[in-house]
Design an enzyme around this catalytic site. Sequence first.
Site, PDB file in Angstrom:
ATOM      1  N   SER A  95      25.022  -4.380  83.253  1.00  0.00           N
ATOM      2  CA  SER A  95      24.834  -5.531  84.134  1.00  0.00           C
ATOM      3  C   SER A  95      25.907  -6.599  83.896  1.00  0.00           C
ATOM      4  O   SER A  95      27.079  -6.340  84.101  1.00  0.00           O
ATOM      5  CB  SER A  95      23.412  -6.070  83.972  1.00  0.00           C
ATOM      6  OG  SER A  95      23.012  -6.796  85.104  1.00  0.00           O
ATOM      7  N   ASP A 140      20.449  -1.034  88.201  1.00  0.00           N
ATOM      8  CA  ASP A 140      20.775  -1.738  86.963  1.00  0.00           C
ATOM      9  C   ASP A 140      20.406  -0.931  85.716  1.00  0.00           C
ATOM     10  O   ASP A 140      19.266  -0.495  85.546  1.00  0.00           O
ATOM     11  CB  ASP A 140      20.016  -3.068  86.956  1.00  0.00           C
ATOM     12  CG  ASP A 140      20.532  -4.043  85.907  1.00  0.00           C
ATOM     13  OD1 ASP A 140      20.697  -3.638  84.749  1.00  0.00           O
ATOM     14  OD2 ASP A 140      20.771  -5.213  86.259  1.00  0.00           O
TER      15      ASP A 140
END
Length: 292
Positions: A52, A169
């Site tokens: 991320s 993610d």
Amino acid sequence: MSTDTQEIGFHADRPRLGLALSGGGARGLAHIGVLQALEAAGIRAEAIAGTSMGAILGAAYAAGRTPDELRAVSAELGKFGRVIGLADLGVPRSGLIKGATLARLLSDLFSPHRSFDTLAMPLALAAVDLRRAEEVALTSGDLLRAVQASMAVPGIFPPVEWEDRLLVDGGVLNNLPVDLARQLGAQVVLAVDVGLDPRTEETWHRTRLPELGMHLWRAASVMMSRNTAAKLAQSPPDILIRPPLPPRVTSVAGFRKAAELILAGERAAQEVIPQLRRLLQELEMRREGSNG
């Protein structure tokens, strides 16, 4: 794209120092301070694994961006109008934010690199395949799309189609990818964890989210923190940094505190530099011994 942990022994041709940079949204700006402190001490990472925000900054660093350049970018993000401009809201079909504006910013940040192949160091980005319900380590191919996949928070950004995978993610399963840094061959791994602590009441009460949203986000944070603890037990880093970030700074509400976050990361890294030097010196002694 395996994510199995590998035990790495001493090999002179492998990267000495690898970084594992966690996700954490705005809190991830502390990674810039860590990079700044390492370079000031004459220590440079030779491999990076990120998730991320850790993927964004790790990819930018691997693409040749200096900590000073990253600091300048963080200052731009800290301007309220800039953050709003990046949030190109869409019809909530696959994500609240379409991400086209942010993609242009990232493309400029990584320029001229479009592929992992041209980066200055090995890079691995963590993502999760929703179709197979498994972790994925992205180490080759389109750099921008890989970063977009690693930061595609479900419900916020749309998933990324990657061959026959549907990626989101990496923080869903691997928010602090120490194992990926090991897979890149790093002989010493410095991990930086900026994830939210779900037990910190003050942080959650300052999110200003509706109560339902706060509970959902907090539940996700509990799962991520448990996954991180399990991962660290399986593949511990040589050094773990958890910068003491202000409790009022959350993943979203924190970009205007960039200078404070960067300073926290810098100070936390400075504290472990003597230990890091010793580990790297031991590697050099082993290298010299093997050559002798």
